[in-house]
Design a protein around this motif. Structure first.
Motif, PDB file in Angstrom:
ATOM      1  N   ASN A 113       6.011  -2.926  -8.646  1.00 29.64           N
ATOM      2  CA  ASN A 113       6.192  -3.951  -9.670  1.00 29.64           C
ATOM      3  C   ASN A 113       7.651  -4.089 -10.094  1.00 29.64           C
ATOM      4  O   ASN A 113       8.103  -5.186 -10.405  1.00 29.64           O
ATOM      5  CB  ASN A 113       5.324  -3.644 -10.895  1.00 29.64           C
ATOM      6  CG  ASN A 113       3.854  -3.845 -10.603  1.00 29.64           C
ATOM      7  OD1 ASN A 113       3.495  -4.579  -9.682  1.00 29.64           O
ATOM      8  ND2 ASN A 113       3.015  -3.190 -11.367  1.00 29.64           N
ATOM      9  N   LEU A 114       8.380  -2.984 -10.101  1.00 27.56           N
ATOM     10  CA  LEU A 114       9.792  -3.017 -10.459  1.00 27.56           C
ATOM     11  C   LEU A 114      10.601  -3.820  -9.442  1.00 27.56           C
ATOM     12  O   LEU A 114      11.539  -4.523  -9.809  1.00 27.56           O
ATOM     13  CB  LEU A 114      10.341  -1.588 -10.563  1.00 27.56           C
ATOM     14  CG  LEU A 114      11.819  -1.460 -10.921  1.00 27.56           C
ATOM     15  CD1 LEU A 114      12.015  -1.822 -12.386  1.00 27.56           C
ATOM     16  CD2 LEU A 114      12.300  -0.051 -10.658  1.00 27.56           C
ATOM     17  N   LYS A 171       0.819  -1.218   0.000  1.00 30.14           N
ATOM     18  CA  LYS A 171       0.000   0.000   0.000  1.00 30.14           C
ATOM     19  C   LYS A 171       0.853   1.268   0.000  1.00 30.14           C
ATOM     20  O   LYS A 171       0.378   2.331  -0.378  1.00 30.14           O
ATOM     21  CB  LYS A 171      -0.900   0.015   1.243  1.00 30.14           C
ATOM     22  CG  LYS A 171      -1.792  -1.187   1.381  1.00 30.14           C
ATOM     23  CD  LYS A 171      -2.982  -1.076   0.496  1.00 30.14           C
ATOM     24  CE  LYS A 171      -3.893  -2.256   0.786  1.00 30.14           C
ATOM     25  NZ  LYS A 171      -4.890  -2.433  -0.205  1.00 30.14           N
ATOM     26  N   ILE A 172       2.112   1.154   0.422  1.00 31.42           N
ATOM     27  CA  ILE A 172       2.949   2.343   0.583  1.00 31.42           C
ATOM     28  C   ILE A 172       3.566   2.789  -0.738  1.00 31.42           C
ATOM     29  O   ILE A 172       3.543   3.968  -1.080  1.00 31.42           O
ATOM     30  CB  ILE A 172       4.067   2.066   1.614  1.00 31.42           C
ATOM     31  CG1 ILE A 172       3.451   1.744   2.973  1.00 31.42           C
ATOM     32  CG2 ILE A 172       5.009   3.240   1.737  1.00 31.42           C
ATOM     33  CD1 ILE A 172       4.449   1.238   3.988  1.00 31.42           C
ATOM     34  N   LEU A 173       4.134   1.836  -1.478  1.00 38.35           N
ATOM     35  CA  LEU A 173       4.867   2.172  -2.703  1.00 38.35           C
ATOM     36  C   LEU A 173       3.920   2.424  -3.875  1.00 38.35           C
ATOM     37  O   LEU A 173       2.859   1.818  -3.964  1.00 38.35           O
ATOM     38  CB  LEU A 173       5.804   1.024  -3.073  1.00 38.35           C
ATOM     39  CG  LEU A 173       6.983   0.771  -2.149  1.00 38.35           C
ATOM     40  CD1 LEU A 173       7.749  -0.455  -2.614  1.00 38.35           C
ATOM     41  CD2 LEU A 173       7.907   1.969  -2.113  1.00 38.35           C
ATOM     42  N   PRO A 174       4.339   3.296  -4.778  1.00 39.21           N
ATOM     43  CA  PRO A 174       3.572   3.445  -6.024  1.00 39.21           C
ATOM     44  C   PRO A 174       3.622   2.146  -6.828  1.00 39.21           C
ATOM     45  O   PRO A 174       4.534   1.342  -6.685  1.00 39.21           O
ATOM     46  CB  PRO A 174       4.297   4.566  -6.766  1.00 39.21           C
ATOM     47  CG  PRO A 174       5.171   5.220  -5.766  1.00 39.21           C
ATOM     48  CD  PRO A 174       5.421   4.250  -4.678  1.00 39.21           C
ATOM     49  N   THR A 175       2.648   1.945  -7.688  1.00 34.76           N
ATOM     50  CA  THR A 175       2.505   0.686  -8.416  1.00 34.76           C
ATOM     51  C   THR A 175       3.726   0.375  -9.278  1.00 34.76           C
ATOM     52  O   THR A 175       4.185  -0.761  -9.310  1.00 34.76           O
ATOM     53  CB  THR A 175       1.254   0.740  -9.299  1.00 34.76           C
ATOM     54  OG1 THR A 175       0.136   1.097  -8.492  1.00 34.76           O
ATOM     55  CG2 THR A 175       0.992  -0.599  -9.953  1.00 34.76           C
ATOM     56  N   PRO A 186      13.596  -8.323  -7.957  1.00 37.31           N
ATOM     57  CA  PRO A 186      14.698  -8.407  -6.995  1.00 37.31           C
ATOM     58  C   PRO A 186      14.305  -9.047  -5.664  1.00 37.31           C
ATOM     59  O   PRO A 186      15.119  -9.732  -5.036  1.00 37.31           O
ATOM     60  CB  PRO A 186      15.112  -6.949  -6.792  1.00 37.31           C
ATOM     61  CG  PRO A 186      14.722  -6.280  -8.057  1.00 37.31           C
ATOM     62  CD  PRO A 186      13.468  -6.974  -8.504  1.00 37.31           C
ATOM     63  N   ILE A 187      13.070  -8.879  -5.244  1.00 36.55           N
ATOM     64  CA  ILE A 187      12.629  -9.522  -4.004  1.00 36.55           C
ATOM     65  C   ILE A 187      12.564 -11.032  -4.189  1.00 36.55           C
ATOM     66  O   ILE A 187      12.951 -11.805  -3.302  1.00 36.55           O
ATOM     67  CB  ILE A 187      11.267  -8.949  -3.554  1.00 36.55           C
ATOM     68  CG1 ILE A 187      11.415  -7.479  -3.167  1.00 36.55           C
ATOM     69  CG2 ILE A 187      10.686  -9.739  -2.403  1.00 36.55           C
ATOM     70  CD1 ILE A 187      12.362  -7.204  -2.022  1.00 36.55           C
ATOM     71  N   ALA A 188      12.110 -11.499  -5.344  1.00 37.84           N
ATOM     72  CA  ALA A 188      12.109 -12.938  -5.617  1.00 37.84           C
ATOM     73  C   ALA A 188      13.536 -13.475  -5.684  1.00 37.84           C
ATOM     74  O   ALA A 188      13.813 -14.578  -5.199  1.00 37.84           O
ATOM     75  CB  ALA A 188      11.369 -13.226  -6.918  1.00 37.84           C
ATOM     76  N   LEU A 189      14.458 -12.707  -6.259  1.00 36.71           N
ATOM     77  CA  LEU A 189      15.864 -13.118  -6.262  1.00 36.71           C
ATOM     78  C   LEU A 189      16.446 -13.143  -4.857  1.00 36.71           C
ATOM     79  O   LEU A 189      17.297 -13.976  -4.545  1.00 36.71           O
ATOM     80  CB  LEU A 189      16.684 -12.194  -7.157  1.00 36.71           C
ATOM     81  CG  LEU A 189      16.458 -12.363  -8.653  1.00 36.71           C
ATOM     82  CD1 LEU A 189      17.237 -11.319  -9.422  1.00 36.71           C
ATOM     83  CD2 LEU A 189      16.841 -13.752  -9.091  1.00 36.71           C
TER      84      LEU A 189
END
Length: 78
Positions: free
Chosen positions: A48-49, A40-44, A53-56
């Motif tokens: 998505n960008l 909810k905090i970050l812009p879409t 990197p989070i999956a990595l």
């Protein structure tokens, strides 16, 4: 001449299956934590960008214990 004599799928594959099942679980947990903290905090576009990197990061969280001997832990259990 048997070129497939070194391949035995019976015993050695059993030690390989639990870590491979654990990999997507760790990655999904990392993405779920990211979604709950920053959904909810970050812009879409930024959200998505950063999904890749989070999956990595989840892959690295999985790979470091595998390198430290977690693979042998599954071998000892089975």
């Amino acid at each position: 001449m048997d070129i497939f004599s070194g391949l035995s799928l019976g015993g050695s594959l059993l030690y390989f299956i639990p870590p491979m099942l654990l990999l997507p679980v760790v990655m999904v947990v990392c993405v779920a934590i990211y979604k709950t903290l920053f959904g909810k905090i970050l812009p879409t576009k930024v959200y998505n960008l950063l999904l890749g990197p989070i999956a990595l990061l989840g892959f690295l969280i999985w790979a470091i214990p595998m390198d430290m001997g977690f693979y042998e832990f599954f071998r000892a259990i089975l």
